[in-house]
Motif scaffolding. Structure first.
Motif, PDB file in Angstrom:
ATOM      1  N   LEU A  20       0.843  -1.202   0.000  1.00  0.00           N
ATOM      2  CA  LEU A  20       0.000   0.000   0.000  1.00  0.00           C
ATOM      3  C   LEU A  20       0.878   1.252   0.000  1.00  0.00           C
ATOM      4  O   LEU A  20       1.819   1.368   0.784  1.00  0.00           O
ATOM      5  CB  LEU A  20      -0.905  -0.008   1.241  1.00  0.00           C
ATOM      6  CG  LEU A  20      -2.297   0.603   1.094  1.00  0.00           C
ATOM      7  CD1 LEU A  20      -3.089  -0.106   0.007  1.00  0.00           C
ATOM      8  CD2 LEU A  20      -3.040   0.512   2.418  1.00  0.00           C
ATOM      9  N   GLN A  21       0.576   2.179  -0.870  1.00  0.00           N
ATOM     10  CA  GLN A  21       1.360   3.409  -0.986  1.00  0.00           C
ATOM     11  C   GLN A  21       0.919   4.439   0.064  1.00  0.00           C
ATOM     12  O   GLN A  21      -0.222   4.431   0.524  1.00  0.00           O
ATOM     13  CB  GLN A  21       1.205   4.007  -2.382  1.00  0.00           C
ATOM     14  CG  GLN A  21       1.684   3.099  -3.499  1.00  0.00           C
ATOM     15  CD  GLN A  21       3.177   2.803  -3.389  1.00  0.00           C
ATOM     16  OE1 GLN A  21       3.994   3.712  -3.266  1.00  0.00           O
ATOM     17  NE2 GLN A  21       3.526   1.527  -3.442  1.00  0.00           N
ATOM     18  N   ARG A  36       0.242   7.536  -0.312  1.00  0.00           N
ATOM     19  CA  ARG A  36      -0.873   8.339  -0.811  1.00  0.00           C
ATOM     20  C   ARG A  36      -2.201   7.640  -0.583  1.00  0.00           C
ATOM     21  O   ARG A  36      -3.185   8.261  -0.176  1.00  0.00           O
ATOM     22  CB  ARG A  36      -0.678   8.628  -2.308  1.00  0.00           C
ATOM     23  CG  ARG A  36      -1.777   9.512  -2.916  1.00  0.00           C
ATOM     24  CD  ARG A  36      -1.535   9.724  -4.395  1.00  0.00           C
ATOM     25  NE  ARG A  36      -1.662   8.468  -5.125  1.00  0.00           N
ATOM     26  CZ  ARG A  36      -1.431   8.347  -6.424  1.00  0.00           C
ATOM     27  NH1 ARG A  36      -1.044   9.389  -7.142  1.00  0.00           N
ATOM     28  NH2 ARG A  36      -1.580   7.180  -7.024  1.00  0.00           N
ATOM     29  N   THR A  37      -2.239   6.325  -0.832  1.00  0.00           N
ATOM     30  CA  THR A  37      -3.476   5.569  -0.651  1.00  0.00           C
ATOM     31  C   THR A  37      -3.890   5.545   0.814  1.00  0.00           C
ATOM     32  O   THR A  37      -5.068   5.723   1.151  1.00  0.00           O
ATOM     33  CB  THR A  37      -3.297   4.129  -1.170  1.00  0.00           C
ATOM     34  OG1 THR A  37      -2.919   4.179  -2.547  1.00  0.00           O
ATOM     35  CG2 THR A  37      -4.586   3.336  -1.035  1.00  0.00           C
ATOM     36  N   LYS A  38      -2.936   5.305   1.693  1.00  0.00           N
ATOM     37  CA  LYS A  38      -3.238   5.294   3.130  1.00  0.00           C
ATOM     38  C   LYS A  38      -3.838   6.627   3.563  1.00  0.00           C
ATOM     39  O   LYS A  38      -4.831   6.674   4.302  1.00  0.00           O
ATOM     40  CB  LYS A  38      -1.973   4.994   3.934  1.00  0.00           C
ATOM     41  CG  LYS A  38      -1.428   3.593   3.738  1.00  0.00           C
ATOM     42  CD  LYS A  38      -0.305   3.266   4.707  1.00  0.00           C
ATOM     43  CE  LYS A  38       0.978   4.000   4.413  1.00  0.00           C
ATOM     44  NZ  LYS A  38       2.083   3.574   5.298  1.00  0.00           N
ATOM     45  N   GLU A  90      -5.334   8.878   1.677  1.00  0.00           N
ATOM     46  CA  GLU A  90      -6.661   9.074   1.074  1.00  0.00           C
ATOM     47  C   GLU A  90      -7.733   8.372   1.904  1.00  0.00           C
ATOM     48  O   GLU A  90      -8.812   8.921   2.146  1.00  0.00           O
ATOM     49  CB  GLU A  90      -6.665   8.538  -0.364  1.00  0.00           C
ATOM     50  CG  GLU A  90      -5.950   9.433  -1.362  1.00  0.00           C
ATOM     51  CD  GLU A  90      -5.886   8.794  -2.746  1.00  0.00           C
ATOM     52  OE1 GLU A  90      -5.567   9.516  -3.712  1.00  0.00           O
ATOM     53  OE2 GLU A  90      -6.147   7.567  -2.860  1.00  0.00           O
ATOM     54  N   ILE A  91      -7.439   7.152   2.326  1.00  0.00           N
ATOM     55  CA  ILE A  91      -8.396   6.398   3.148  1.00  0.00           C
ATOM     56  C   ILE A  91      -8.667   7.142   4.450  1.00  0.00           C
ATOM     57  O   ILE A  91      -9.822   7.329   4.864  1.00  0.00           O
ATOM     58  CB  ILE A  91      -7.862   4.981   3.442  1.00  0.00           C
ATOM     59  CG1 ILE A  91      -7.780   4.160   2.150  1.00  0.00           C
ATOM     60  CG2 ILE A  91      -8.747   4.276   4.476  1.00  0.00           C
ATOM     61  CD1 ILE A  91      -7.034   2.841   2.304  1.00  0.00           C
ATOM     62  N   GLN A 147       0.716   0.230   8.365  1.00  0.00           N
ATOM     63  CA  GLN A 147       0.549  -0.908   7.467  1.00  0.00           C
ATOM     64  C   GLN A 147       0.459  -2.251   8.187  1.00  0.00           C
ATOM     65  O   GLN A 147       0.953  -3.268   7.705  1.00  0.00           O
ATOM     66  CB  GLN A 147       1.640  -0.919   6.393  1.00  0.00           C
ATOM     67  CG  GLN A 147       1.394   0.157   5.347  1.00  0.00           C
ATOM     68  CD  GLN A 147       2.521   0.345   4.359  1.00  0.00           C
ATOM     69  OE1 GLN A 147       3.035   1.456   4.204  1.00  0.00           O
ATOM     70  NE2 GLN A 147       2.912  -0.723   3.682  1.00  0.00           N
ATOM     71  N   PHE A 153     -11.167   3.047  -1.516  1.00  0.00           N
ATOM     72  CA  PHE A 153      -9.848   3.569  -1.890  1.00  0.00           C
ATOM     73  C   PHE A 153      -8.767   2.487  -1.891  1.00  0.00           C
ATOM     74  O   PHE A 153      -7.582   2.796  -2.018  1.00  0.00           O
ATOM     75  CB  PHE A 153      -9.446   4.684  -0.921  1.00  0.00           C
ATOM     76  CG  PHE A 153     -10.314   5.896  -1.014  1.00  0.00           C
ATOM     77  CD1 PHE A 153      -9.994   6.950  -1.859  1.00  0.00           C
ATOM     78  CD2 PHE A 153     -11.476   5.981  -0.257  1.00  0.00           C
ATOM     79  CE1 PHE A 153     -10.798   8.070  -1.942  1.00  0.00           C
ATOM     80  CE2 PHE A 153     -12.291   7.099  -0.336  1.00  0.00           C
ATOM     81  CZ  PHE A 153     -11.956   8.147  -1.186  1.00  0.00           C
ATOM     82  N   GLY A 154      -9.183   1.219  -1.727  1.00  0.00           N
ATOM     83  CA  GLY A 154      -8.211   0.136  -1.845  1.00  0.00           C
ATOM     84  C   GLY A 154      -7.768  -0.504  -0.549  1.00  0.00           C
ATOM     85  O   GLY A 154      -6.753  -1.215  -0.522  1.00  0.00           O
TER      86      GLY A 154
END
Length: 415
Positions: free
Chosen positions: A21-22, A24-26, A28-29, A139, A168-169
């Motif tokens: 997980l990037q 940015r993704t973390k 965003e969530i 993570q 968001f993944g």
């Protein structure tokens, strides 16, 4: 397959997916979760009211009901904490050190997630969101096991986090809540050493002792808050009273509230009349020689042996007398839970002596113990306040939810 085993297997798989997980993704969530908490305040409070009703019907104490309650302000504080976590620097992948071997290999020490966390907690539903946010940022997958008293609140909060995160993944199984609140679910969880890497219990003494004795998984102890404030003979009395009042009454049901005030003998007559007046809603339990002079007041009672080292979590305060700072330090090191202890003094040497000699996770000079909190320390909440010395101590934020590994890059070296 039992619910616990199923959740543990899902969490293990999710912990592997989380590794990719990037940042940015973390973030965003986390930002989306914060917004959704505010948008669904009424839904959260509605479920929380069910828990409060059940708690009152089952005879929960005022202190536990306070811990259980979710108001607009507390939901907003949860959301703010999630945003704070989102804005923290990403700990995963940080290079902690590195060097070149004499044969040319490059050795790096890199921060990595712990893996799967098992967090067991009581009463406070905000822990559901605090822990989920910190676990995601670091993570780690997390299995949450809250108390029966907060089950409706915990379910709605976990649902909001997961439904929002999935858009968001967020991997399935990254944040899971055990809905079985029977004691057997705890006993099964704490033996899942094939799937869970660390247990973090947050709750009463009995729960923690049971887990420590029976777990097959390493445990980080987040301790009881038997916090002390020592008023030195050089202390500013108005400041001391103000700090003590904040530490006891601002929120008496939490672990960083003061439970015992220790007075230097020379300040008793200066501070006690003011303290009794300012803490009129607090039941003061006075040690023998102080009680003899102030036993006529309505909120005063003589202390007994059970009061020493007690975590009241209520509007009750033990007041003890000592003849010198060394006596205060010895008493604190014997009776403190190692959480947070403070000195109020103008004497620099005494301040430094206290700060260095008191063996607690957080020690204060001229400040309230109420600041022992992940949010106040800039961590965006905490997963607990550790009173042990390995592997974390004090408020535990994202860095305390990581370990490290060595990455070695070579080009054909053999030994």
């Amino acid at each position: 397959m039992s619910e616990i085993l199923s959740l543990a297997k899902q969490a293990k798989l999710a912990s592997l997916a989380l590794k990719s997980l990037q940042t940015r993704t973390k973030n965003e969530i986390l930002n989306a979760v914060a917004n959704e908490l505010i948008a669904k305040k009424e839904q959260i409070k509605e479920q929380n009211l069910l828990d409060l009703k059940n708690g009152k019907d089952s005879g929960l104490s005022d202190a536990l009901l306070d811990r259980l309650t979710l108001t607009d302000a507390r939901i907003e504080a949860m959301a703010a904490g999630v945003l704070q976590v989102a804005n923290l620097a990403d700990p995963v992948g940080e290079i902690l050190g590195g060097w070149r071997h004499e044969n040319g290999m490059q050795i790096s020490k890199v921060r990595v997630p712990l893996g799967v966390l098992g967090v067991i907690y009581e009463s406070r539903p905000n822990v559901t969101i605090d822990v989920a946010a910190l676990a995601l940022k670091s993570q780690n997958a997390v299995i949450l096991r809250g108390s029966a008293s907060a089950i409706h609140s915990n379910i709605v909060l976990e649902k909001i986090f997961n439904q929002t995160g999935a858009m968001f993944g967020l991997p399935s199984g990254a944040v899971t809540l055990i809905k079985d609140t029977n004691r057997q679910s705890v006993d099964e969880l704490i033996r899942m050493d094939n799937y869970i890497d660390i247990l973090i219990p947050r709750g009463g003494k009995g729960l923690k002792e049971h887990i420590i004795k029976n777990a097959t998984i390493p445990v980080i102890q987040t301790g009881a808050g038997v916090c002390h404030i020592y008023v030195d003979e050089s202390a500013d009395i108005p400041d001391a009273v103000r700090i003590i009042k904040n530490a006891k009454t601002q929120r008496p049901s939490v672990c960083n509230a003061v439970e015992c005030v220790i007075l230097h003998r020379n300040v008793i007559d200066k501070i006690m009349p003011v303290l009794i007046a300012e803490l009129s809603d607090v039941k003061l339990r006075l040690e023998g020689e102080i009680y003899e002079n102030y036993d006529g007041f309505e909120n005063v009672k003589k202390a007994n042996e059970l009061d020493f080292g007690a975590e009241f979590l209520d509007m009750i305060l033990l007041v003890k007398v000592v003849g010198c700072i060394d006596d205060a330090i010895c008493y604190i090191n014997e009776y403190s839970s190692g959480h947070s202890d403070a000195i109020l003094s103008k004497d620099y040497e005494n301040l430094e002596r206290f700060l260095n000699a008191v063996d607690s996770a957080v020690v204060y000079a001229n400040a309230s113990t109420r600041f022992s909190d992940g949010g106040e320390f800039g961590f965006g909440g905490e997963i607990g306040i550790s009173t042990q010395k390995l592997h974390a101590r004090g408020p535990m934020g994202v860095r305390e939810l990581t370990t490290y590994k060595y990455i070695v890059r070579g080009n054909g070296q053999t030994r």
